[in-house]
Write a protein that holds these residues in place. Structure first.
Motif, PDB file in Angstrom:
ATOM      1  N   LEU A 113       0.852  -1.195   0.000  1.00 20.24           N
ATOM      2  CA  LEU A 113       0.000   0.000   0.000  1.00 20.24           C
ATOM      3  C   LEU A 113       0.887   1.245   0.000  1.00 20.24           C
ATOM      4  O   LEU A 113       1.931   1.279   0.687  1.00 20.24           O
ATOM      5  CB  LEU A 113      -0.916   0.033   1.236  1.00 20.24           C
ATOM      6  N   CYS A 114       0.443   2.373  -0.689  1.00 20.07           N
ATOM      7  CA  CYS A 114       1.191   3.637  -0.701  1.00 20.07           C
ATOM      8  C   CYS A 114       0.269   4.757  -1.129  1.00 20.07           C
ATOM      9  O   CYS A 114      -0.822   4.522  -1.643  1.00 20.07           O
ATOM     10  CB  CYS A 114       2.395   3.523  -1.637  1.00 20.07           C
ATOM     11  N   SER A 115       0.693   6.013  -0.846  1.00 21.50           N
ATOM     12  CA  SER A 115       0.001   7.206  -1.339  1.00 21.50           C
ATOM     13  C   SER A 115       1.056   8.102  -1.994  1.00 21.50           C
ATOM     14  O   SER A 115       2.203   7.672  -2.191  1.00 21.50           O
ATOM     15  CB  SER A 115      -0.708   7.930  -0.188  1.00 21.50           C
ATOM     16  N   GLU A 116       0.690   9.412  -2.228  1.00 21.58           N
ATOM     17  CA  GLU A 116       1.630  10.279  -2.936  1.00 21.58           C
ATOM     18  C   GLU A 116       2.927  10.456  -2.154  1.00 21.58           C
ATOM     19  O   GLU A 116       4.007  10.476  -2.708  1.00 21.58           O
ATOM     20  CB  GLU A 116       0.976  11.633  -3.213  1.00 21.58           C
ATOM     21  N   ASN A 117       2.839  10.675  -0.845  1.00 25.19           N
ATOM     22  CA  ASN A 117       4.034  10.901  -0.038  1.00 25.19           C
ATOM     23  C   ASN A 117       4.031  10.027   1.222  1.00 25.19           C
ATOM     24  O   ASN A 117       4.501  10.437   2.265  1.00 25.19           O
ATOM     25  CB  ASN A 117       4.172  12.373   0.340  1.00 25.19           C
ATOM     26  N   LEU A 118       3.422   8.818   1.081  1.00 20.35           N
ATOM     27  CA  LEU A 118       3.336   7.939   2.257  1.00 20.35           C
ATOM     28  C   LEU A 118       3.294   6.500   1.797  1.00 20.35           C
ATOM     29  O   LEU A 118       2.560   6.152   0.880  1.00 20.35           O
ATOM     30  CB  LEU A 118       2.074   8.244   3.077  1.00 20.35           C
ATOM     31  N   VAL A 119       4.216   5.672   2.408  1.00 25.12           N
ATOM     32  CA  VAL A 119       4.193   4.219   2.188  1.00 25.12           C
ATOM     33  C   VAL A 119       3.741   3.572   3.503  1.00 25.12           C
ATOM     34  O   VAL A 119       4.367   3.755   4.548  1.00 25.12           O
ATOM     35  CB  VAL A 119       5.571   3.693   1.761  1.00 25.12           C
ATOM     36  N   VAL A 120       2.632   2.813   3.413  1.00 19.52           N
ATOM     37  CA  VAL A 120       2.049   2.208   4.627  1.00 19.52           C
ATOM     38  C   VAL A 120       2.585   0.801   4.765  1.00 19.52           C
ATOM     39  O   VAL A 120       2.442  -0.020   3.842  1.00 19.52           O
ATOM     40  CB  VAL A 120       0.512   2.171   4.533  1.00 19.52           C
ATOM     41  N   THR A 121       3.234   0.596   5.907  1.00 21.05           N
ATOM     42  CA  THR A 121       3.725  -0.749   6.188  1.00 21.05           C
ATOM     43  C   THR A 121       2.668  -1.517   6.971  1.00 21.05           C
ATOM     44  O   THR A 121       1.750  -0.946   7.547  1.00 21.05           O
ATOM     45  CB  THR A 121       5.038  -0.682   6.989  1.00 21.05           C
ATOM     46  N   ASN A 122       2.841  -2.827   6.994  1.00 17.26           N
ATOM     47  CA  ASN A 122       1.856  -3.686   7.686  1.00 17.26           C
ATOM     48  C   ASN A 122       1.862  -3.385   9.180  1.00 17.26           C
ATOM     49  O   ASN A 122       2.921  -3.280   9.803  1.00 17.26           O
ATOM     50  CB  ASN A 122       2.189  -5.153   7.400  1.00 17.26           C
ATOM     51  N   LYS A 123       0.677  -3.184   9.780  1.00 18.00           N
ATOM     52  CA  LYS A 123       0.433  -2.954  11.210  1.00 18.00           C
ATOM     53  C   LYS A 123       1.041  -1.636  11.689  1.00 18.00           C
ATOM     54  O   LYS A 123       1.400  -1.490  12.854  1.00 18.00           O
ATOM     55  CB  LYS A 123       0.989  -4.114  12.049  1.00 18.00           C
ATOM     56  N   GLU A 124       1.077  -0.600  10.867  1.00 16.54           N
ATOM     57  CA  GLU A 124       1.627   0.723  11.239  1.00 16.54           C
ATOM     58  C   GLU A 124       0.542   1.547  11.916  1.00 16.54           C
ATOM     59  O   GLU A 124      -0.624   1.471  11.570  1.00 16.54           O
ATOM     60  CB  GLU A 124       2.134   1.433   9.973  1.00 16.54           C
ATOM     61  N   LYS A 125       0.938   2.484  12.954  1.00 15.73           N
ATOM     62  CA  LYS A 125       0.021   3.390  13.643  1.00 15.73           C
ATOM     63  C   LYS A 125       0.187   4.790  13.069  1.00 15.73           C
ATOM     64  O   LYS A 125       1.302   5.284  12.970  1.00 15.73           O
ATOM     65  CB  LYS A 125       0.291   3.423  15.158  1.00 15.73           C
ATOM     66  N   ILE A 126      -0.939   5.509  12.801  1.00 14.89           N
ATOM     67  CA  ILE A 126      -0.903   6.845  12.165  1.00 14.89           C
ATOM     68  C   ILE A 126      -1.791   7.767  12.982  1.00 14.89           C
ATOM     69  O   ILE A 126      -2.954   7.451  13.232  1.00 14.89           O
ATOM     70  CB  ILE A 126      -1.416   6.761  10.718  1.00 14.89           C
ATOM     71  N   ASP A 127      -1.280   8.944  13.500  1.00 16.47           N
ATOM     72  CA  ASP A 127      -2.078   9.970  14.185  1.00 16.47           C
ATOM     73  C   ASP A 127      -2.714  10.867  13.143  1.00 16.47           C
ATOM     74  O   ASP A 127      -2.020  11.359  12.233  1.00 16.47           O
ATOM     75  CB  ASP A 127      -1.204  10.812  15.113  1.00 16.47           C
ATOM     76  N   VAL A 140     -11.655   9.786   8.837  1.00 13.46           N
ATOM     77  CA  VAL A 140     -11.301   9.567  10.242  1.00 13.46           C
ATOM     78  C   VAL A 140     -12.520   9.903  11.113  1.00 13.46           C
ATOM     79  O   VAL A 140     -13.188  10.921  10.881  1.00 13.46           O
ATOM     80  CB  VAL A 140     -10.076  10.410  10.632  1.00 13.46           C
ATOM     81  N   PRO A 141     -12.863   9.132  12.186  1.00 15.56           N
ATOM     82  CA  PRO A 141     -14.033   9.408  13.044  1.00 15.56           C
ATOM     83  C   PRO A 141     -13.935  10.777  13.724  1.00 15.56           C
ATOM     84  O   PRO A 141     -12.845  11.281  13.979  1.00 15.56           O
ATOM     85  CB  PRO A 141     -13.994   8.282  14.075  1.00 15.56           C
ATOM     86  N   LYS A 142     -15.130  11.357  14.066  1.00 16.24           N
ATOM     87  CA  LYS A 142     -15.195  12.675  14.696  1.00 16.24           C
ATOM     88  C   LYS A 142     -14.912  12.602  16.177  1.00 16.24           C
ATOM     89  O   LYS A 142     -14.625  13.620  16.813  1.00 16.24           O
ATOM     90  CB  LYS A 142     -16.564  13.283  14.462  1.00 16.24           C
ATOM     91  N   GLN A 143     -15.021  11.443  16.797  1.00 19.96           N
ATOM     92  CA  GLN A 143     -14.840  11.311  18.231  1.00 19.96           C
ATOM     93  C   GLN A 143     -13.460  10.776  18.523  1.00 19.96           C
ATOM     94  O   GLN A 143     -12.949   9.889  17.841  1.00 19.96           O
ATOM     95  CB  GLN A 143     -15.885  10.335  18.819  1.00 19.96           C
ATOM     96  N   VAL A 144     -12.821  11.404  19.546  1.00 20.84           N
ATOM     97  CA  VAL A 144     -11.524  10.923  20.018  1.00 20.84           C
ATOM     98  C   VAL A 144     -11.750   9.558  20.676  1.00 20.84           C
ATOM     99  O   VAL A 144     -12.634   9.403  21.525  1.00 20.84           O
ATOM    100  CB  VAL A 144     -10.896  11.916  20.997  1.00 20.84           C
ATOM    101  N   GLN A 145     -10.910   8.629  20.288  1.00 27.70           N
ATOM    102  CA  GLN A 145     -11.066   7.275  20.798  1.00 27.70           C
ATOM    103  C   GLN A 145      -9.773   6.510  20.599  1.00 27.70           C
ATOM    104  O   GLN A 145      -8.850   7.004  19.926  1.00 27.70           O
ATOM    105  CB  GLN A 145     -12.219   6.569  20.073  1.00 27.70           C
ATOM    106  N   PRO A 146      -9.613   5.299  21.094  1.00 25.31           N
ATOM    107  CA  PRO A 146      -8.391   4.523  20.907  1.00 25.31           C
ATOM    108  C   PRO A 146      -8.155   4.219  19.434  1.00 25.31           C
ATOM    109  O   PRO A 146      -9.014   4.443  18.580  1.00 25.31           O
ATOM    110  CB  PRO A 146      -8.643   3.263  21.717  1.00 25.31           C
ATOM    111  N   ALA A 147      -6.934   3.687  19.117  1.00 27.93           N
ATOM    112  CA  ALA A 147      -6.537   3.407  17.742  1.00 27.93           C
ATOM    113  C   ALA A 147      -7.547   2.544  17.044  1.00 27.93           C
ATOM    114  O   ALA A 147      -8.055   1.563  17.623  1.00 27.93           O
ATOM    115  CB  ALA A 147      -5.166   2.746  17.732  1.00 27.93           C
ATOM    116  N   LEU A 148      -7.853   2.880  15.747  1.00 30.40           N
ATOM    117  CA  LEU A 148      -8.841   2.168  14.953  1.00 30.40           C
ATOM    118  C   LEU A 148      -8.120   1.303  13.936  1.00 30.40           C
ATOM    119  O   LEU A 148      -7.138   1.711  13.301  1.00 30.40           O
ATOM    120  CB  LEU A 148      -9.771   3.147  14.253  1.00 30.40           C
ATOM    121  N   PHE A 149      -8.618   0.071  13.733  1.00 29.46           N
ATOM    122  CA  PHE A 149      -7.996  -0.911  12.848  1.00 29.46           C
ATOM    123  C   PHE A 149      -8.566  -0.777  11.446  1.00 29.46           C
ATOM    124  O   PHE A 149      -9.797  -0.716  11.277  1.00 29.46           O
ATOM    125  CB  PHE A 149      -8.249  -2.322  13.385  1.00 29.46           C
TER     126      PHE A 149
END
Length: 1948
Positions: free
Chosen positions: A1022-1036, A1091-1100
């Motif tokens: 998986l990738c975007s214009e300026n981002l390569v997503v690795t398996n099981k990565e966390k993103i804020d 992304v959800p509107k409510q602050v909550q723990p990490a979403l899978f």
């Protein structure tokens, strides 16, 4: 002299003062004064003030006037009183003179007591005083009480006799007249009593002259008191007078006056108030204080007190208490018991007197002696009672003399019964000397003997010394000789009035017998109270003859069996006939089965007794003058008839031996046996065995009698020919299923061949047989003639099987398999298809087309031949296409040697299998499965399908797979996908193996696989214009933002990129959206991620290919935005008033998506505020929460204001937040009653309160609150009040309410409180109380009161005294609403068995407020018993009385006997003592007729003697030891013990004879002779015969005892079955009656109804009643707290109901002043309520109210017709009232209150009606109108006082329940009875079926067989006893001489 004669002095007592000491007396000279002059003298003497009121009266309270003053005599006494009825404060005295009447001279020569014919005269002296009392009480309307008290207790004074009555009493003038000797009632002046002058008036005629007019001559009373003692005190109080008068006469005073020359005939009458004993001051008169104290409250009385009682009288009264009371009971018998006397056996007695005259006797002696008391009604052994109760019939007549005198007469018949006369024996007087007794004993034994017939009564009382012997027409000299003895069995009584003169002391008639025997006297018989014209002598003789024939019993019938109908007789005589098993006639017993001979019959009959018959209803042993006997003629074979002849036709002289000889001679002619011959030889012996089909016969049968003569017919009887005989042949085959007749033939007699049967060959069936030859009567086909079996013959034999001829193939399996062995069974048969044994050396032959067959061996077992180990081989069809084969079996040598069977052959067991494809190796791509085909073959190559044919395929390195070929024999195997790790894209090789685990012997098959690499996708990026997503990565990422421009890439196993295609794109999945663009996916582009509107723990998040087999996953964590508003969070939004809001409030700053920004600091709380209505800010606090960056608000509470929602406003700088909380009620603090029953609350005892109490829980401000933890309880205020509720404690419901329904309130009458309290966690909550009044329930039974004679004795087998049982209600009054069937008397004894007895039917004139149990039999065994009475209230409740313990004692001594019957002795005249012993260690006791010891107080002796069994006078009797023929044994306390009783050595006696040992008691003082004890014994001359007979006798006794016990068991079972059947039928009839009643009441009920159906209908009816009771209805609002008290009816407003509202309104208003008046039955009860309420409550006692009897018609009706046509529908107002209770009393009350008040429709009709009544010259009562108007009896109407106000303002009568309510109550009562009847019927049926099952049980059948066996054994033993030979010699006494002059025959 003249001046002295006119002098008149009067004594005046001033009784006006209330103090006794102030009473004075003056002697005033009234000579020459008139009444006015006397009054002036009186005023001066006693200082009477002007205008002072007073009364001047005589001592009889006669007020003085001019006329009365003139009548005053010199020496009169007057009393000066305040008023006429004033009570005397002290006593006054009046001097009297009582010079004897001139009759003393002219009638002084008559007999007095002292000429008493030598008898004790004291009872007759007492009778004179009782005569006075009877006369005094003659006019009493209630109970007439006479009491004789004897006080012989020295501690109470000298001996005293008191005669006391409750009669009219005597005035002072009457008392003076009594003192005058011989002043008869005809000579006395009229006296004033109660304001009226009274003189003697002859009473009207009454039956038996019971007119109480027996105080007559003025002599008896004085003579009696001075005959008894030396002094008398007369104490009397007349009716209507407040004064008591006393007069004392004594011998001592007379003698003193005579000695001092004073006036002997003068004395003083003391006048005093009742109860004043102050003048009694002598110690020897202390008993008078108690007597005088009884005077208070008595309306009138007289007491004769006699002191100085003569010692001989005292001794007689004490020692002979029963004697003289019995004499008094005889004298006044008919006054006490009525015109018919005391008939103790009668169920109903007509009498005017028994309930009104009560004569009581009491005798008190010095302690420790107990007082004795009795009423003369209790005496049951006076002569009249004995005569009445010993009589069975009466002959009534009247005798009218020539001068008009009339006498009633009764003659009674006393029959001969039980071998004795029943005429009562005369009670001997103490003065009779023994010589007289001895002289009369014989006469007494012969019934009346020489005693006169008639006792004589005058005015209803006995004249003891006059008896009339007889009249001509009832003299035995005028009767027939046949009735001679009957004349001595009659007694009689004559009743005369005062027209026949008696002596002054009433001991003797002066002219009665002379007048009655005069020739002018006319005698007439009375029948049913009517005179019957005719010859009285003829009628008396006929009556006497009828009595003799009906009642004299001379034959005793014993052993009642049953009651039968005899249809052969005339209709009148057909029923009932009682049957008996034996009779006793002239001391001889005749029993069923005994041989008898007739005499005086044609022909003479010989036969056995069947039974004895007696016409009439009998159920036990009975005596009679005759009867009939049923005899079966013997021998039965000759006659076969039953004859019925009179018992008198039995020949008593015939002996059994003579009868037997005659019968035996005839019996020898009868057929005796059958002789059987086989004419063609080859006879069949017993138990012969023959092959099937063997010929049987022929047979020749000859019939012989006992004499050996050949017979073909029955011997002839009389002149006719004998009946022909035939012989029947029957052959019976015996099998397990039962016997079967296979051959039946009948043979007539032939002169040539006799009885002949031809040969037969039909016996082919195997088994056991029996041949029967039976003789039968040709006409009737009967094998029994005259009760005897005709001769017969029986032969037993067996039929066996023949030789082998054929065979049958046995069972062979229908399905066989190739190569599998099997067996073929063959069954060998004979010619009749019977199983036979196989012949030796059989060799079978097997053949089948297309198959090879072979067998291993053969096996023989019995009749079965088996071919073992047979195998078949060959090609067969598959398992789905089976084929049948014919298999032939041949057994050479048999008659039928070949049989064919069908078989089916299928493939055999698995042998090998085949696998395809057969390529090797097999190529497969990595990741794909492999497919193989498999076939299984048997040994012949057939595809086979057998059990557990499972084939396994094992690929190297992979799990094995398997397939089941058990069904088809073939299958397809598919392996798992082959997934290998391919390295460098190189292929790999694998091994494959096939096998069957269940068959290890089968060969294994193998194959080889080649696996090559796959071209599938195996990796993703998986990738975007300026981002390569690795398996099981966390993103804020910012909350609410999006992640865009995502791409994916795919690669295969060789690392080559796989370009996306539409197919690949369809397998790409994302988990954040379902809306995916397929075109973007084909280009490798993924959808944007929001992304959800409510602050909550990490979403899978995940992107996957082909179901996640290839995927990439990552996590996104949302973060908050800038603060946007203030947020308030409430944990609880509800708060209770007065409490702090629970859970606090949290304040936070949140962004636009409500995410907490955590921008608040600790100082922010200082800038926050809160506002709200009613908010208490004092406790509010803002608390910083650092962990959550929030502020907590605490202490929020509300103290006031309304309940409901409240708004809280929070502010922080520019931020504002409003929240709403709900304010509810506060904590529970109190209970309130929000609904309940109306007050005042009155509840019947043990009843409930229909309206429930509803309780509401409230806070302290009164707001309803809810807290289900709060528990509400209801309790009573007093322990005496028991309250039962559906629940007594319960939590409140969700609304804070609790409902309590009181189902029952029980307690004593009174006022109580119900307390309602609450609690929360054991803390109390204030409640409230409810006042209620408990009133007794008059309809509730609470106890059973039992009355009976507690002094009664209970003799065994007698009758209990009458028990009167009263059902007492809650208010203490008797209840009469219960069915007598519900009352029971339970009698239990030591055996714990309870006998239930039902109550008796009520007698005429008997109180209906109680149940009576009379004539109940006392148990026959002595001992302690318990009686308890019960009353069934309903199906579940039974009321019991207290237990009554009684002691049943022995009855009269009747017989002598041992405790148990000894065995029959057998003795011989040998030297051995044991052989000569008759009795050893035996105790005889005197017993009553039921076997109870009854002679404990009897002594005497027992005379022992020996007599013949036949009773004839044979002198050759055995003698006792000591050469005596009799012995005497002492009898002590009713017992006689015999250690050993022997006959003498060489005693005389007849060898082998039976004798009777007779034990006769000789005891004095027994009422009837005692029956002796008889013990039979056998006598022998040799010891060997004795030994044999002794053993047989013992065996017979043992068998007899056993059989008796068995019969007792069967009889008990039979009687119980009869009883249970009767109960079942009765219960069924009862149920049918109730069902019929229900149908008549239109209650729908099925024909076959069940109890659940009844319950359902009952529930419906009760529900309907509840609905009616809950319907609103008018009630009286007046509180009645007095209803239910003793003798209290209640308040007027509650005593009646009125249906119509208008009528209720106007009637209630009209009597509004009386509505709250309490009505009582007695003035005493009214006074009690008056005192309890201190006079505030108005009351009315009905015993002080008088109303006219009957109902007066309305004024418009006169003389039974209408005077005018009334307008407005007039009706008496009281007729509209409905009384729920005590209608009679309520009717009296409202008659008194309403009178004749009329209710009419309207005012105009009322005025018109009143006008018409007045015009008809009649008074008109008050008129009420339905519109509320009133027209008074004076004619007034109009105005407010004559107009009723609206009904709601009045206290009115309640409305009655609708009629439908009472109909439903009747239905419910009937349905309840029906349910109970059904239960009883079902229970009775079950008990009967259970009993029947018990009767048919194996145990009972076994007992039946045992009894029959013992009876057979007993018959054999009796036969041996009879037939045992003995030496026919007679023995006499050896030696010289004999006892009592007896000379032995051998010496003569």
């Amino acid at each position: 002299m003249e001046e002295r004669r006119d002098r008149r002095t009067i004594s005046v007592y001033d009784c006006r003062p209330e103090d006794e000491k102030q009473i004075t007396s003056k002697l005033l000279d009234t000579s020459g004064l008139d009444f006015n002059g006397f009054l002036r003298l009186l005023h001066r003497t006693f200082s009477i003030r002007p205008r002072e009121t007073y009364v001047l009266a005589t001592t009889d309270r006669i007020v003085l006037d001019f006329d009365k003053f003139k009548e005053l005599q010199d020496g009169s006494t007057l009393q000066l009183l305040q008023r006429e009825d004033q009570a005397l404060a002290g006593a006054t005295e009046e001097r009297i003179t009582f010079v004897p009447h001139y009759d003393t001279l002219i009638k002084g020569g008559l007999y007095e007591y002292y000429a008493s014919e030598g008898q004790k005269s004291l009872p007759y002296a007492l009778a004179e005083l009782m005569d006075n009392s009877l006369s005094a009480t003659a006019k009493n309307t209630g109970l007439r009480t006479i009491e004789i008290r004897m006080v012989f207790d020295e501690t109470l004074g000298k001996p005293t006799v008191i005669v006391l009555d409750n009669g009219c009493g005597m005035t002072s003038k009457q008392l003076k007249n009594w003192a005058v000797y011989r002043l008869s009632k005809f000579s006395r002046e009229k006296v004033t009593v109660g304001g009226k002058q009274e003189g003697y008036v002859r009473p009207d005629p009454v039956p038996r002259s019971l007119n109480s007019d027996i105080s007559y001559f003025g002599v008896g009373g004085k003579q009696a008191v001075f005959y008894i003692g030396n002094s008398t005190r007369m104490i009397t109080k007349p009716v209507g007078s407040p004064d008591v008068h006393e007069l004392v006469l004594s011998k001592e005073a007379f003698e003193r006056k005579e000695r001092d020359k004073e006036d002997v005939y003068s004395s003083v009458i003391k006048n005093r108030k009742p109860g004043d004993s102050s003048h009694v001051n002598k110690d020897d008169e202390r008993c008078l204080h108690a007597l005088i104290a009884e005077e208070s409250g008595k309306e009138s009385f007289t007491a004769v007190v006699i002191t100085g009682v003569h010692p001989e009288h005292i001794a007689f009264l004490k020692q002979d208490f029963l004697v003289w009371t019995r004499q008094l009971a005889h004298i006044y018998h008919y006054y006490i018991h009525g015109v018919n006397g005391k008939d103790m056996s009668s169920c109903s007695t007509f009498s005017d007197h028994p309930s009104k005259i009560d004569i009581q006797i009491t005798l008190r002696e010095k302690p420790p002696k107990c007082p004795r008391a009795m009423t003369l009604r209790e005496v049951d052994d006076d002569m009249q009672t004995l005569y009445i109760n010993a009589a069975v019939d009466t002959f009534e007549f009247t005798a009218v003399t020539g001068d008009g005198g009339s006498v009633e007469g009764v003659i009674r018949y006393h029959p001969f019964l039980y071998d004795k006369e029943t005429y009562p024996e005369e009670q001997a007087s103490d003065d009779d000397d023994e010589d007289d007794i001895d002289n009369e004993s014989a006469a007494r034994h012969q019934a009346r003997g020489k005693r006169p017939i008639f006792d004589c009564f005058w005015n209803g009382r006995l004249i003891p010394y006059t008896k009339v012997t007889e009249f001509d027409w009832c003299s035995p000299n005028k009767g027939t000789k046949e009735l001679a003895e009957c004349y001595s069995r009659i007694s009689g009584v004559l009743f005369s009035d005062d027209r026949f003169e008696v002596t002054t002391n009433k001991l003797t008639f002066m002219d009665l017998e002379m007048k009655l025997k005069h020739k002018d006297t006319l005698f007439t018989r009375i029948v049913n109270s009517q005179k019957q014209r005719g010859n009285i002598q003829r009628e008396f003789t006929q009556w006497l003859k009828n009595c003799h024939e009906k009642w004299d019993k001379q034959v005793k019938f014993l052993g009642f069996t049953e009651t039968i109908t005899r249809p052969e007789l005339t209709k009148k005589m057909q029923f009932p006939w009682a049957t008996f098993s034996s009779i006793e006639w002239d001391s001889k017993i005749y029993k069923t089965g005994q041989l008898v001979k007739s005499h005086k019959t044609v022909p003479i009959l010989y036969g056995r007794v069947v039974r004895f018959l007696l016409h009439g209803k009998h159920d036990d042993s009975v005596f009679s003058t005759g009867g009939e006997v049923e005899v079966v003629q013997e021998p039965k074979a000759f006659y076969d008839k039953v004859k019925i002849i009179p018992i008198s036709k039995i020949d008593k002289t015939a002996t059994d031996e003579a009868i037997k000889i005659n019968i035996d001679n005839d019996s020898a002619k009868l057929p005796e046996l059958l002789k059987v011959d086989w004419p063609e030889g080859n006879p069949w012996p017993q138990n012969a065995a023959r092959p099937a089909g063997t010929q049987f016969g022929p047979l020749q049968v000859v019939m012989l009698n006992k004499k050996g003569e050949s017979l073909s017919t029955m011997p002839s009887v009389g002149q006719g020919a004998g009946k022909k005989l035939v012989v029947e042949l029957k052959v019976v085959r015996h099998s397990p299923k039962g016997d079967e007749t296979v051959l039946f033939l009948s043979a007539q007699h032939s002169a040539k061949w006799g009885f002949w049967f031809n040969k037969n060959d039909t016996l082919t069936t195997l088994g056991k047989y029996t041949l029967f030859l039976n003789t039968k009567v040709n006409e009737t086909n009967a094998s029994v003639f005259g009760g005897k079996e005709l001769p017969s013959y029986k032969l037993k034999f067996t039929i066996n099987a023949g030789g082998a001829e054929s065979f049958v193939v046995g069972e062979v399996s229908a399905t066989l398999y190739v190569g599998a062995p099997f067996n073929i069974p063959l069954l060998i048969k004979d010619g009749y298809d019977h199983s036979a044994a196989p012949p030796p050396d059989l060799k079978p032959v097997l053949k089948c087309s297309g198959l090879d067959l072979s067998y291993e061996t053969v096996y023989i077992s019995g009749t079965t031949f088996t071919i073992r180990g047979v195998k078949a081989r060959g090609k067969v069809l598959s398992y789905q296409q089976s084929k049948m084969y014919d298999l032939k079996v041949t057994l050479p040598g048999l008659k039928t040697d070949t049989q064919t069977i069908k078989i089916c052959l299928l493939p055999g067991n698995p042998y090998s299998f085949h696998v395809t494809p057969e390529d090797n190796p097999i190529t497969v791509e990595n990741g794909n499965p492999v497919t193989f085909n498999v076939w299984i073959h048997d040994e012949a190559g057939n595809i086979t399908a057998r059990h557990k044919q499972i084939v396994c395929c094992q690929v190297q390195g992979f799990p094995a797979v398997a397939i089941d070929c058990s069904t088809t024999g073939a299958g397809q195997l598919v392996t798992k996908p082959i997934n290998l790790k391919i390295i460098n894209a190189e292929p790999q090789n694998l091994k494959v193996k096939f096998e069957m685990p269940s068959l290890k012997k089968m060969q294994v098959v193998g194959r080889e696989l080649k696996v090559v690499p796959s071209t599938r996708v195996s990796r993703m990026e998986l990738c975007s214009e300026n981002l390569v997503v690795t398996n099981k990565e966390k993103i804020d990422w910012l909350a609410g933002g999006s992640l865009e421009n995502l791409f994916y890439k795919l690669y295969d196993e060789a690392g080559r990129q796989v370009p996306p295609t539409a197919e690949i794109a369809s397998m790409i999945k994302v988990n954040w959206t379902g809306d995916v663009n397929a075109e973007d996916l084909v280009q490798g582009k993924l959808p944007d991620l929001q992304v959800p509107k409510q602050v909550q723990p990490a979403l899978f998040y995940q992107v996957s290919y082909q179901d996640q087999s290839v995927s990439v996953s990552f996590y996104i964590v949302p973060r908050p935005d800038e603060p946007n508003r203030l947020k308030a969070t409430l944990i609880q939004n509800t708060v209770k008033l007065g409490e702090i809001l629970p859970g606090n409030i949290s304040l936070e700053l949140v962004d636009r998506f409500d995410n907490v920004t955590k921008t608040l600091t600790s100082t922010c709380k200082n800038h926050m505020t809160v506002e709200a209505e009613g908010l208490d800010k004092s406790a509010i606090a803002f608390v910083w929460q650092g962990s959550s960056s929030s502020v907590l608000v605490t202490g929020v509470q509300f103290q006031s204001g309304p309940l409901g929602p409240k708004e809280l406003c929070f502010t922080y700088r520019s931020f504002v937040k409003r929240v709403t909380v709900k304010v509810t009620a506060g904590v529970p603090a109190q209970l309130k009653l929000i609904s309940g029953p109306a007050t005042p609350l009155q509840v019947l005892n043990d009843q409930g309160i229909a309206t429930p109490f509803v309780v509401q829980l409230c806070d302290e401000w009164g707001n309803p609150t809810t807290d289900q933890r709060v528990v509400v309880k209801v309790n009573s205020s007093a322990p005496a009040l028991k309250v039962t509720a559906t629940v007594t404690s319960q939590p409140v419901d969700a609304e804070g309410k609790a409902s309590f329904t009181i189902s029952s309130v029980s307690g004593p009458k009174g006022n109580y409180q119900l307390e309602f309290n609450g609690s929360l966690n054991q803390k109390p909550i204030a409640g409230f109380i409810v006042n209620l009044t408990v009133i007794p329930d008059p309809n509730k039974p609470v106890s059973l009161s039992v009355e009976y004679n507690t002094g009664a004795v209970f003799p065994a087998g007698g009758h209990f005294p009458v028990f009167s049982v009263t059902v007492v209600s809650d208010e203490g009054s008797p209840m009469t609403t219960f069915n007598p069937a519900a009352a029971s008397m339970l009698l239990s004894g030591n055996a714990q068995t309870v006998t239930e007895l039902k109550c008796s039917k009520p007698m005429k004139n008997e109180k209906n407020d109680r149940f009576h149990f009379r004539d109940k039999e006392i148990p026959e065994h002595v001992g302690k018993y318990t009686i308890q009475f019960s009353l069934r209230i309903d199906d579940r409740k039974v009321l019991h009385s207290n237990r009554i313990s009684i002691n049943v004692v022995a009855n009269q001594p009747a017989k002598l006997g041992p405790d148990s019957q000894p065995s029959t002795p057998v003795v011989s005249d040998s030297k051995a003592i044991a052989n000569r012993t008759l009795v050893e260690k035996m105790t005889l006791k005197i017993m009553d007729s039921y076997g109870n010891p009854a002679g404990q107080d009897l002594d005497g002796k027992v005379a022992v003697s020996i007599k013949n069994v036949s009773g004839d006078g044979n002198k050759n009797l055995p003698l006792f030891e000591g050469k005596t023929n009799s012995l005497a044994i002492r009898l002590v306390e009713g017992k006689a013990h015999i250690n050993r009783l022997l006959i003498m050595e060489n005693s005389p006696g007849e060898n082998g004879s039976a004798y009777i040992l007779l034990f006769k008691p000789e005891v004095l003082m027994v009422p009837t002779p005692l029956a002796p004890f008889e013990l039979p014994f056998h006598f022998y001359n040799d010891s060997e015969s004795q030994r044999k007979m002794s053993e047989l006798s013992r065996k017979k006794d043992h068998l007899t005892t056993s059989i008796t016990a068995y019969k007792g068991i069967f009889t008990t079972y039979s009687e119980l079955l009869h009883l249970l059947t009767s109960h079942h039928l009765d219960a069924g009839r009862k149920e049918a009656e109730i069902r019929k009643e229900l149908l008549s009441r239109k209650v729908e009920i099925a024909e076959t109804v069940r109890i659940p159906d009844i319950e359902r209908v009952l529930k419906e009816k009760r529900t309907e009643i509840d609905m009616i009771l809950k319907m609103p209805r008018r009630v009286c609002s007046i509180r009645d707290q007095f209803s239910g008290q003793h003798d209290v009816l209640g308040m007027v407003g509650h005593l009646a109901f009125v249906q119509d509202d208008d009528a209720a309104r106007v009637i209630s208003w009209h009597i509004r002043g009386d509505m709250d008046c309490v009505i009582t039955k007695t003035t005493a009860a009214a006074r009690r309520i008056y005192d309890d309420t201190q006079g505030r409550q108005q009351v009315m006692g009905l015993d002080s109210v008088y109303v006219q009897q009957g109902n007066r018609p309305l004024p418009h009706i006169g003389n039974g017709r209408m005077l005018f046509d009334p307008p407005g529908n007039p009706v008496h107002a009281r007729n509209l009232l409905r009384y729920p209770h005590d209608q009679e009393s309520c009717n009296i009350a409202f008659k008194n209150i309403l009178g004749d008040t009329i209710l009419i429709d309207d005012l105009d009709s009322g005025n018109s009606y009143r006008k018409a009544v007045v015009q008809n010259k009649g008074p008109c009562p008050t008129i009420l109108t339905r519109q509320g108007d009133r027209i008074s009896a004076k004619g007034k109407f109009g105005g407010a006082q004559n107009k009723a106000p609206p009904i709601h303002t009045l206290q009115v009568f309640g409305a009655p329940l609708p009629q439908h309510y009472y109909t439903l109550k009747e239905h419910i009562d009937l349905l309840s009875k029906h349910r109970s009847a059904l239960e009883k019927r079902d229970q009775a049926e079950k008990e009967r079926e259970d009993h029947l099952s018990n009767i048919k049980s194996p145990e009972m059948l076994k007992k039946q067989r045992e009894m029959e066996e013992k009876m057979t054994e007993l018959k054999e033993t009796e036969r041996q006893l009879v037939s045992t030979p003995v030496r026919p010699v007679k023995r006499g006494l050896e030696g010289a001489g004999g006892p009592s002059g007896i000379v032995p025959k051998r010496l003569k």
